[in-house]
Scaffold this motif. Structure first.
Motif, short mmCIF file in Angstrom:
data_model
loop_
_atom_site.label_atom_id
_atom_site.label_comp_id
_atom_site.label_asym_id
_atom_site.label_seq_id
_atom_site.Cartn_x
_atom_site.Cartn_y
_atom_site.Cartn_z
N THR A 54 -10.64 11.32 -2.92
CA THR A 54 -10.08 11.31 -4.28
C THR A 54 -8.57 11.50 -4.30
OG1 THR A 54 -10.53 13.69 -4.45
CG2 THR A 54 -12.23 12.18 -5.26
N ASP A 55 -7.93 11.63 -3.15
CA ASP A 55 -6.49 11.88 -3.08
C ASP A 55 -5.76 10.54 -2.96
OD1 ASP A 55 -4.08 13.49 -2.69
OD2 ASP A 55 -4.16 12.69 -0.65
N PRO A 56 -4.86 10.20 -3.90
CA PRO A 56 -4.17 8.90 -3.85
C PRO A 56 -3.36 8.69 -2.58
CG PRO A 56 -3.90 9.94 -6.00
CD PRO A 56 -4.52 10.97 -5.11
N THR A 57 -2.71 9.75 -2.09
CA THR A 57 -1.91 9.61 -0.87
C THR A 57 -2.80 9.27 0.31
OG1 THR A 57 -0.27 11.18 -1.71
CG2 THR A 57 -0.27 10.75 0.66
N SER A 58 -3.94 9.93 0.41
CA SER A 58 -4.88 9.64 1.49
C SER A 58 -5.47 8.25 1.36
CB SER A 58 -6.01 10.69 1.51
OG SER A 58 -5.50 11.96 1.82
N GLU A 59 -5.68 7.82 0.12
CA GLU A 59 -6.20 6.46 -0.10
C GLU A 59 -5.22 5.43 0.43
OE1 GLU A 59 -6.52 3.51 -3.85
OE2 GLU A 59 -7.61 5.41 -4.14
N ARG A 60 -3.93 5.64 0.15
CA ARG A 60 -2.91 4.70 0.64
C ARG A 60 -2.86 4.71 2.17
NH1 ARG A 60 -0.11 6.71 -4.00
NH2 ARG A 60 1.15 8.16 -2.76
N ALA A 61 -2.95 5.91 2.75
CA ALA A 61 -2.92 6.02 4.21
C ALA A 61 -4.13 5.32 4.82
CB ALA A 61 -2.89 7.48 4.63
N ARG A 62 -5.31 5.48 4.21
CA ARG A 62 -6.51 4.80 4.73
C ARG A 62 -6.34 3.29 4.69
NH1 ARG A 62 -10.83 4.88 1.96
NH2 ARG A 62 -10.12 5.97 0.09
N LEU A 63 -5.74 2.79 3.63
CA LEU A 63 -5.53 1.35 3.53
C LEU A 63 -4.54 0.86 4.57
CD1 LEU A 63 -5.90 -1.39 2.33
CD2 LEU A 63 -4.41 -0.74 0.42
N ILE A 64 -3.47 1.61 4.78
CA ILE A 64 -2.49 1.23 5.82
C ILE A 64 -3.16 1.17 7.18
CG2 ILE A 64 -0.44 2.03 7.07
CD1 ILE A 64 0.55 3.15 4.34
N ALA A 87 0.84 -1.21 0.00
CA ALA A 87 0.00 0.00 0.00
C ALA A 87 0.87 1.25 0.00
CB ALA A 87 -0.93 -0.01 1.22
N ALA A 88 1.91 1.26 0.85
CA ALA A 88 2.80 2.42 0.93
C ALA A 88 3.52 2.67 -0.39
CB ALA A 88 3.81 2.21 2.06
#
Length: 213
Positions: free
Chosen positions: A195-205, A39-40
């Motif tokens: 809609t922010d890819p960085t936030s999406e990755r953080a949410r998944l982590i 994810a990161a």
């Protein structure tokens, strides 16, 4: 070094050898760490609560590449099912990682032979300075509250999930780090985060490292 390998180094601690934890619980947590690393690195998507591996292109790590292949074949999975799928794809993920770390000089394997008792296998860090460098990385996130480096975020969140942080940070540092995670969780629920890819990755982590996952 993989995040899962750094976690195993932290489990070993300083100085004397420690018996390796074994069993499905630790291996499942290490599987979650593998997914948190993917994810990161931006190799996974997290849409409507489902985890997706859009492609299975190889990475520099066979462990990460194998996990991508497992998820790519399964298409969309909940976080818990994705962790289970990676966990089941290895006979003993923790032992595979430890064996690799011994070969690369990151861990030392110590065999204890006692009369009439089964051989006891323990592991210790080959370099206390390497262990300390990982602890220092966790401490910097806790004190500074900077969660922009998502590999460090994943390492910190997984260390918290595995119950390692209370033995590595003092009470003030631990409280600051937990506050940083809570603040990030709040930030990831905003409109922009959707809609922010960085936030999406953080949410998944955060989802992968949540106690309920």
């Amino acid at each position: 070094m993989l995040i899962a390998e750094q976690l195993l180094l932290l489990c070993c601690g300083f100085g004397s050898a420690r018996r390796a934890e074994a069993g499905p619980r630790q291996n499942r947590l290490l599987a979650a760490a593998v997914l948190a690393e993917l994810a990161a690195l931006g190799r996974l998507r997290f849409l409507a609560g489902l985890l997706i591996a859009p492609d299975a292109h190889p990475t520099s790590s066979s462990v990460l590449t194998d996990a991508l292949a497992v998820l790519n074949r399964r298409h969309e999975l909940s976080v818990g099912h994705a962790i289970d799928a990676v966990h089941r794809s290895h006979a003993d993920l923790g032992q595979e990682l430890r064996d690799s770390m011994v070969r690369r000089g990151l861990l030392e394997r110590v065999e204890q032979r006692r009369l009439l008792l089964p051989m006891r296998v323990e592991y210790r860090t080959a370099s206390d300075s390497l262990h300390q460098a990982i602890v220092d990385t966790l401490r910097r996130l806790a004190i500074g509250g900077d969660v922009s480096d998502q590999r460090v975020l994943a390492l910190f969140a997984m260390s918290e999930r595995m119950g390692l942080l209370p033995g590595l940070l003092d009470g003030h540092e631990l409280a600051l780090g937990r506050t940083a995670l809570q603040r990030l969780e709040t930030d990831c629920t905003g409109t922009r985060a959707a809609t922010d890819p960085t936030s999406e990755r953080a949410r998944l982590i955060l989802a992968l490292t949540h106690p309920g996952s």
